[in-house]
Design an enzyme around this catalytic site. Sequence first.
Site, PDB file in Angstrom:
ATOM      1  N   TYR A 135       7.871 -24.039   8.965  1.00 43.95           N
ATOM      2  CA  TYR A 135       8.909 -24.790   9.667  1.00 43.95           C
ATOM      3  C   TYR A 135       8.770 -26.287   9.456  1.00 43.95           C
ATOM      4  CZ  TYR A 135       5.813 -26.453  13.408  1.00 43.95           C
ATOM      5  OH  TYR A 135       4.835 -27.101  14.114  1.00 43.95           O
TER       6      TYR A 135
ATOM      7  N   ARG B 196       7.794 -31.242   2.106  1.00 42.67           N
ATOM      8  CA  ARG B 196       6.691 -30.581   2.822  1.00 42.67           C
ATOM      9  C   ARG B 196       7.064 -29.143   3.180  1.00 42.67           C
ATOM     10  NH1 ARG B 196       4.373 -33.349   8.175  1.00 42.67           N
ATOM     11  NH2 ARG B 196       6.295 -32.519   9.016  1.00 42.67           N
TER      12      ARG B 196
ATOM     13  N   HIS C  11       2.308  -4.996   7.168  1.00 41.98           N
ATOM     14  CA  HIS C  11       1.737  -6.321   6.897  1.00 41.98           C
ATOM     15  C   HIS C  11       2.050  -6.815   5.490  1.00 41.98           C
ATOM     16  CE1 HIS C  11      -0.333  -5.379  10.571  1.00 41.98           C
ATOM     17  NE2 HIS C  11      -0.930  -6.564  10.590  1.00 41.98           N
TER      18      HIS C  11
ATOM     19  N   LYS D 186       2.531 -25.938   7.295  1.00 43.44           N
ATOM     20  CA  LYS D 186       3.207 -26.013   8.601  1.00 43.44           C
ATOM     21  C   LYS D 186       3.731 -24.620   8.935  1.00 43.44           C
ATOM     22  CE  LYS D 186       5.934 -29.473  11.127  1.00 43.44           C
ATOM     23  NZ  LYS D 186       5.060 -29.677  12.254  1.00 43.44           N
TER      24      LYS D 186
ATOM     25  N   GLU E 157      -7.066 -33.682  14.488  1.00 42.50           N
ATOM     26  CA  GLU E 157      -5.692 -34.068  14.854  1.00 42.50           C
ATOM     27  C   GLU E 157      -5.381 -33.487  16.226  1.00 42.50           C
ATOM     28  OE1 GLU E 157      -2.594 -32.323  12.439  1.00 42.50           O
ATOM     29  OE2 GLU E 157      -3.635 -30.418  12.266  1.00 42.50           O
TER      30      GLU E 157
ATOM     31  N   LEU F 217      -2.474 -31.293   9.399  1.00 48.00           N
ATOM     32  CA  LEU F 217      -1.148 -31.368   8.800  1.00 48.00           C
ATOM     33  C   LEU F 217      -0.929 -32.822   8.405  1.00 48.00           C
ATOM     34  CD1 LEU F 217       1.580 -29.793   8.333  1.00 48.00           C
ATOM     35  CD2 LEU F 217       2.373 -31.189  10.239  1.00 48.00           C
TER      36      LEU F 217
HETATM   37  N1  PDD Z   1       4.471 -31.551  15.031  1.00 46.84           N
HETATM   38  N2  PDD Z   1      -0.134 -32.381  13.207  1.00 46.84           N
HETATM   39  C1  PDD Z   1       0.418 -31.278  13.760  1.00 46.84           C
HETATM   40  C2  PDD Z   1      -0.451 -30.097  14.034  1.00 46.84           C
HETATM   41  C3  PDD Z   1       1.801 -31.252  14.037  1.00 46.84           C
HETATM   42  O1  PDD Z   1       2.349 -30.147  14.562  1.00 46.84           O
HETATM   43  C4  PDD Z   1       2.580 -32.408  13.787  1.00 46.84           C
HETATM   44  C5  PDD Z   1       4.042 -32.435  14.068  1.00 46.84           C
HETATM   45  C6  PDD Z   1       1.956 -33.535  13.230  1.00 46.84           C
HETATM   46  C7  PDD Z   1       2.724 -34.797  12.911  1.00 46.84           C
HETATM   47  O2  PDD Z   1       3.551 -34.632  11.793  1.00 46.84           O
HETATM   48  P1  PDD Z   1       4.886 -35.459  11.584  1.00 46.84           P
HETATM   49  O3  PDD Z   1       4.536 -36.886  11.673  1.00 46.84           O
HETATM   50  O4  PDD Z   1       5.362 -35.064  10.227  1.00 46.84           O
HETATM   51  O5  PDD Z   1       5.837 -35.052  12.695  1.00 46.84           O
HETATM   52  C8  PDD Z   1       0.605 -33.472  12.946  1.00 46.84           C
HETATM   53  C9  PDD Z   1       5.874 -31.342  15.243  1.00 46.84           C
HETATM   54  C10 PDD Z   1       6.600 -32.550  15.708  1.00 46.84           C
HETATM   55  C11 PDD Z   1       6.076 -30.111  16.105  1.00 46.84           C
HETATM   56  O6  PDD Z   1       5.486 -29.074  15.767  1.00 46.84           O
HETATM   57  O7  PDD Z   1       6.847 -30.156  17.064  1.00 46.84           O
END
Ligand code: PDD
Length: 285
Positions: free
Chosen positions: A33, A52, A102, A147, A179, A203
């Site tokens: 996603y 991405r 699976h 992701k 993170e 990520l």
């Molecule tokens: N999340 N790390 C993780 C685990 C994330 O889920 C996200 C973003 C980020 C930041 O990535 P970006 O700057 O590209 O939004 C880092 C989104 C917003 C979510 O799952 O809602």
Amino acid sequence: MPNVAYVNGKWVALQSATISVEDRGFQFGDGVYEVMRTYYGQVFHLTGHIERLLESADQVQIRPRETPGQIQKIIEAGCKKTGYKETKIYVQITRGIAPRLHSFPKNNRPTSVYTFREMTVIPQKTRSQGVSVISVEDIRWGRCHVKSLNLLPNVLAREQALQSGAYEALFVRNGWVWEGAGSNLFAILDQQIVTPPKGPFLLSGITREQVIQLGQKMGMPLREAEISLEDIYRADEVFLTGTTIEILPVVRVNGRKIGTGKPGKITQRLSSAFEEEVRVLHGHP
Ligand code: PDD
């Protein structure tokens, strides 16, 4: 039209959008996603998000039904349809509908779901006060750069944070803080901006990348390096980055005060520069 969705080639109102219970996204979390947002009606770093998304899909061997050009057109069309000042966009691509086994189904058509809703921003008060976070053990898999729709560890971590009165949870693996449950991490250590390096344990955020570039443009010393919890406790400043939170100051970690306990100067400088960058990128005075 307010909240809308585009599901496997059809536009529908979001509340009537459905997918099959046999969808592998539902059965296995077998999909990937993206989350994006608009500023002044234009998607922030749309190309980066599409790249991405396609990399994540490739990593789990899913070939989306749309080309990158089609994905871009659908996203732009959705933002126009909502008519909102600012829109939040989710794109979810799964391995599609098949009886629950699976192994990969043969000749399956992936599902694609795009949803568009009004973007709600973080209250200014939260931003100016900064937030508290907790640390949790990182129980995620070893490919966090993908992701993936499998967000159970992130969901559990975020809930634990909220239940303890914190805003976000930081994942700690092998002694290093990588993170947040939905955000990237930065700290100011010994006058340097430090963020954990890209790799399988985080990520690589679009916002993270922008902040790194901004720091470099502003001539601020910046380093990609592992950060321990002890480093975090002694940091002058800590902040999180993400599409919806942008640059969010952290003032407490596990109940311990960071720096002065108020959002720091470097974080504030970067936040203002980020705002300015957005205005320039999106053609606003
Ligand atoms: N999340 N790390 C993780 C685990 C994330 O889920 C996200 C973003 C980020 C930041 O990535 P970006 O700057 O590209 O939004 C880092 C989104 C917003 C979510 O799952 O809602």
